[in-house]
Each structure stands twice: as structure tokens, then as C-alpha cells.
Design a protein around this motif. Structure first.
Motif, PDB file in Angstrom:
ATOM      1  N   PRO A   1     -15.550   7.627  -3.064  1.00 23.36           N
ATOM      2  CA  PRO A   1     -14.156   7.564  -2.632  1.00 23.36           C
ATOM      3  C   PRO A   1     -13.930   8.205  -1.270  1.00 23.36           C
ATOM      4  CG  PRO A   1     -14.398   9.098  -4.449  1.00 23.36           C
ATOM      5  CD  PRO A   1     -15.713   8.401  -4.299  1.00 23.36           C
ATOM      6  N   ASP A   2     -14.717   9.231  -0.991  1.00 19.91           N
ATOM      7  CA  ASP A   2     -14.611   9.917   0.298  1.00 19.91           C
ATOM      8  C   ASP A   2     -16.005  10.205   0.826  1.00 19.91           C
ATOM      9  OD1 ASP A   2     -12.160  11.096  -1.513  1.00 19.91           O
ATOM     10  OD2 ASP A   2     -11.569  10.727   0.566  1.00 19.91           O
TER      11      ASP A   2
ATOM     12  N   GLN B   1      -9.769  -0.475   7.546  1.00 21.77           N
ATOM     13  CA  GLN B   1      -8.367  -0.216   7.890  1.00 21.77           C
ATOM     14  C   GLN B   1      -8.323   0.883   8.936  1.00 21.77           C
ATOM     15  OE1 GLN B   1      -5.609   1.093   4.764  1.00 21.77           O
ATOM     16  NE2 GLN B   1      -4.042  -0.204   5.695  1.00 21.77           N
TER      17      GLN B   1
ATOM     18  N   PHE C   1     -12.512  -1.160   2.676  1.00 26.47           N
ATOM     19  CA  PHE C   1     -12.170  -1.844   1.437  1.00 26.47           C
ATOM     20  C   PHE C   1     -13.104  -3.020   1.201  1.00 26.47           C
ATOM     21  CE2 PHE C   1      -8.253   0.112   0.214  1.00 26.47           C
ATOM     22  CZ  PHE C   1      -7.597   0.482   1.385  1.00 26.47           C
TER      23      PHE C   1
ATOM     24  N   PHE D   1     -13.413  -4.982   4.594  1.00 27.95           N
ATOM     25  CA  PHE D   1     -12.405  -4.714   5.623  1.00 27.95           C
ATOM     26  C   PHE D   1     -12.487  -3.250   6.045  1.00 27.95           C
ATOM     27  CE2 PHE D   1      -9.777  -8.546   5.250  1.00 27.95           C
ATOM     28  CZ  PHE D   1     -10.015  -8.962   3.957  1.00 27.95           C
TER      29      PHE D   1
ATOM     30  N   ARG E   1      -4.525   5.026  -0.976  1.00 22.45           N
ATOM     31  CA  ARG E   1      -5.302   3.960  -0.383  1.00 22.45           C
ATOM     32  C   ARG E   1      -5.112   2.569  -0.939  1.00 22.45           C
ATOM     33  NH1 ARG E   1      -9.714   7.871  -0.078  1.00 22.45           N
ATOM     34  NH2 ARG E   1     -10.599   7.052  -1.985  1.00 22.45           N
ATOM     35  N   GLY E   2      -4.853   2.435  -2.236  1.00 21.08           N
ATOM     36  CA  GLY E   2      -5.002   1.124  -2.862  1.00 21.08           C
ATOM     37  C   GLY E   2      -4.034   0.073  -2.363  1.00 21.08           C
TER      38      GLY E   2
ATOM     39  N   GLY F   1      -3.174   1.177  10.374  1.00 17.64           N
ATOM     40  CA  GLY F   1      -2.936   0.396   9.171  1.00 17.64           C
ATOM     41  C   GLY F   1      -3.464  -1.024   9.220  1.00 17.64           C
TER      42      GLY F   1
ATOM     43  N   GLN G   1       0.867  -1.162   0.000  1.00 16.97           N
ATOM     44  CA  GLN G   1       0.000   0.000   0.000  1.00 16.97           C
ATOM     45  C   GLN G   1       0.906   1.214   0.000  1.00 16.97           C
ATOM     46  OE1 GLN G   1      -2.514   0.564   3.473  1.00 16.97           O
ATOM     47  NE2 GLN G   1      -4.168   1.318   2.182  1.00 16.97           N
TER      48      GLN G   1
ATOM     49  N   GLN H   1      -0.053  -7.486  10.754  1.00 21.32           N
ATOM     50  CA  GLN H   1      -0.023  -6.106  11.236  1.00 21.32           C
ATOM     51  C   GLN H   1       0.599  -5.154  10.231  1.00 21.32           C
ATOM     52  OE1 GLN H   1      -1.192  -5.040  14.156  1.00 21.32           O
ATOM     53  NE2 GLN H   1      -1.503  -6.889  15.350  1.00 21.32           N
TER      54      GLN H   1
ATOM     55  N   GLY I   1     -10.618  -3.167  -4.063  1.00 16.43           N
ATOM     56  CA  GLY I   1     -10.998  -1.878  -4.590  1.00 16.43           C
ATOM     57  C   GLY I   1     -10.100  -0.800  -3.996  1.00 16.43           C
ATOM     58  N   GLU I   2     -10.317   0.450  -4.440  1.00 14.26           N
ATOM     59  CA  GLU I   2      -9.471   1.540  -3.982  1.00 14.26           C
ATOM     60  C   GLU I   2      -9.889   2.081  -2.613  1.00 14.26           C
ATOM     61  OE1 GLU I   2      -6.713   1.127  -6.375  1.00 14.26           O
ATOM     62  OE2 GLU I   2      -6.623   3.121  -5.443  1.00 14.26           O
ATOM     63  N   GLY I   3     -11.021   1.630  -2.123  1.00 14.90           N
ATOM     64  CA  GLY I   3     -11.431   2.011  -0.783  1.00 14.90           C
ATOM     65  C   GLY I   3     -12.316   3.245  -0.721  1.00 14.90           C
ATOM     66  N   THR I   4     -13.019   3.369   0.392  1.00 17.86           N
ATOM     67  CA  THR I   4     -13.797   4.564   0.733  1.00 17.86           C
ATOM     68  C   THR I   4     -13.234   5.120   2.023  1.00 17.86           C
ATOM     69  OG1 THR I   4     -15.863   3.862  -0.334  1.00 17.86           O
ATOM     70  CG2 THR I   4     -16.044   5.448   1.482  1.00 17.86           C
ATOM     71  N   GLN I   5     -12.774   6.369   1.962  1.00 18.69           N
ATOM     72  CA  GLN I   5     -12.254   7.042   3.161  1.00 18.69           C
ATOM     73  C   GLN I   5     -13.423   7.667   3.908  1.00 18.69           C
ATOM     74  OE1 GLN I   5      -8.709   7.868   4.356  1.00 18.69           O
ATOM     75  NE2 GLN I   5     -10.082   8.148   6.092  1.00 18.69           N
TER      76      GLN I   5
ATOM     77  N   PHE J   1       3.775   0.475   2.688  1.00 18.73           N
ATOM     78  CA  PHE J   1       3.265  -0.354   3.772  1.00 18.73           C
ATOM     79  C   PHE J   1       3.015  -1.736   3.191  1.00 18.73           C
ATOM     80  CE2 PHE J   1       1.740  -1.149   7.799  1.00 18.73           C
ATOM     81  CZ  PHE J   1       0.396  -1.492   7.885  1.00 18.73           C
TER      82      PHE J   1
ATOM     83  N   ARG K   1       5.896  -1.099   7.849  1.00 22.27           N
ATOM     84  CA  ARG K   1       6.032   0.202   7.176  1.00 22.27           C
ATOM     85  C   ARG K   1       7.496   0.385   6.810  1.00 22.27           C
ATOM     86  NH1 ARG K   1       1.988   3.406   6.718  1.00 22.27           N
ATOM     87  NH2 ARG K   1       0.870   2.436   8.442  1.00 22.27           N
TER      88      ARG K   1
END
Lengths: 110, 111
Positions: B9-10, B37, B86, B35, A42-43, B41, A38, A103, B102-106, A88, A106
Motif C-alpha cells: 500500500p505504501d 496519479q 493504480f 496508471f 486513494r481508492g 490528480g 475519489q 482532468q 485497486g486501492e493503489g500503491t503510494q 474528486f 475537485r
């Protein structure tokens, strides 16, 4: 119980130095194992996945390699780190169908 | 390969509000997971939901595999819900199973 261990949590390495990140799992046999990265943002990019000892599939040609010397051990390596390798790194395992993540490490390449 | 698109996305919410996150995928999948995050992390498993509907407290998820989408519902949001959400889909390849994100939603939940 089933657990996944990934270390170290953080790592600062100079450009050109080697890398070895280790991931081990407990509690099941012959799981699918994955390495993701990562970057800033985000991806999650799939780097490598493995369905068994010595069986590695590479998703993206790059400066990294992976090995699975034992059923429950997955290692991510590099001979010479680049600045672009910073990020990451996450190891994941899928004992049956659902995937679980470690976990993360980084990595900062300076 | 398969494409996984998440929307929005946000997302910014006030505490107590409800929200719906969407995940579209371009091909048939074996499994689908959601998931969260957290700020450190760590990826926390929310749902393993290849089809149907599941609920866990204030969160629920629905996957309609035939129409290639999944929805994650968050009700009565709390500041601790903040983070990136995600979805990930599993597909079968000749070399084994592959999990694509996917690129995720913040999500940001303000007090």
C-alpha cells in the motif's frame, strides 16, 4: 485525435444546492463512458458507466445520477448536494479497450 | 464483483532504487491497465497490458492472466516517480464493460 474534456476543474457548492458536471469526448463514436469518485485517501469508486446513449448503469445507490444525452456527452448530476458528496470526480472513456481519464473536478460541499 | 488487490500500500524509496508493485485480481479479466496519479490528480496511462510484458523506458509491466496477477517494475527511481500507482481491470457485465480499480500503491521517492 481523441480527447476528453471535463469541467470545471474545481467547484465549491453549498449543501442542498444542485450539481452538474459535464464530460465530453472527441474523436470517436460510441465509446464506453465512466464516472468515478475519489474521496480522501486513494481508492477510485465507480459511480456510473454507459455503453450508449441513454444507457446508464449505476454502481452505488446515492445522491447522484448520470445521463448521456448525446453519444459523446456524459453528465453527472445531483438535485441536492450533501457534505458527503465532496471529493474528486473523474470522467473516463474507453473508445476501444484502453481507458483514458479527464482532468477531474475537485468538488467541495460546504 | 471482482476483487483487485495492490501491494504494498505504501512504498518509500531512495532515488535510484528499483521497485516492484503487484496487482492481484480474483477472476478472469478482459484487460488490465496501470496508471500513475500525479500530485494534481491526473491519471496518466502507463501500460495497457492484458497479458505478456511491455517496457517503456525505466518502467516495465508483466501480466500473467492465467495466474491473475500483474507486476509493475520501476527501475532507477526518480523523485518525479512519486505518486499513487493504480491497476485497473476490465470485466464484461450484462450491462457493458466495467473498469475496477485497486486501492493503489503510494510511492514516495526521496532525493
Amino acid at each position: 485525435s481523441q480527447t476528453i474534456h471535463q469541467w470545471p476543474a474545481t467547484l465549491v457548492q453549498p449543501v442542498g444546492s444542485p450539481l452538474s458536471l459535464e464530460c465530453t469526448v472527441e474523436g470517436t463514436s460510441n465509446p464506453n463512458l465512466y464516472w468515478y469518485r475519489q474521496a480522501a485517501g486513494r481508492g477510485l469508486q465507480l459511480l456510473f458507466y454507459s455503453v450508449g446513449i441513454g444507457q446508464i448503469s449505476s454502481e452505488v445507490p446515492q445522491n447522484l445520477s448520470a445521463s448521456r444525452p448525446q453519444d459523446r456527452q456524459f453528465i453527472l448530476s445531483s438535485k441536492k448536494l450533501l457534505l458527503s458528496d465532496s471529493g474528486f470526480y473523474l470522467c473516463a472513456w474507453s473508445p476501444f479497450a484502453e481507458a483514458f481519464f479527464g482532468q477531474g473536478t475537485r468538488l467541495t460541499v460546504v | 464483483g471482482i476483487q483487485v488487490e495492490q501491494s504494498p500500500p505504501d512504498l518509500i524509496l531512495q532515488e535510484g532504487a528499483n521497485s516492484t508493485l503487484r496487482c492481484n485480481f480474483s477472476d478472469s479479466v478482459n484487460n488490465l491497465q496501470w496508471f500513475h496519479q500525479n500530485p494534481w490528480g491526473q491519471l496518466i496511462n502507463l501500460f495497457y497490458i492484458p497479458s505478456g510484458t511491455k517496457q517503456n523506458g525505466r518502467l516495465s509491466a508483466t501480466t500473467v492472466a492465467t495466474e491473475r496477477y500483474s507486476l509493475l517494475y520501476i527501475s532507477s527511481s526518480q523523485t518525479t516517480d512519486s505518486g499513487v500507482y493504480f491497476c485497473a481491470v476490465e470485466t464484461s457485465e450484462t450491462s457493458g464493460s466495467r473498469l475496477t480499480f485497486g486501492e493503489g500503491t503510494q510511492l514516495t521517492v526521496n532525493p
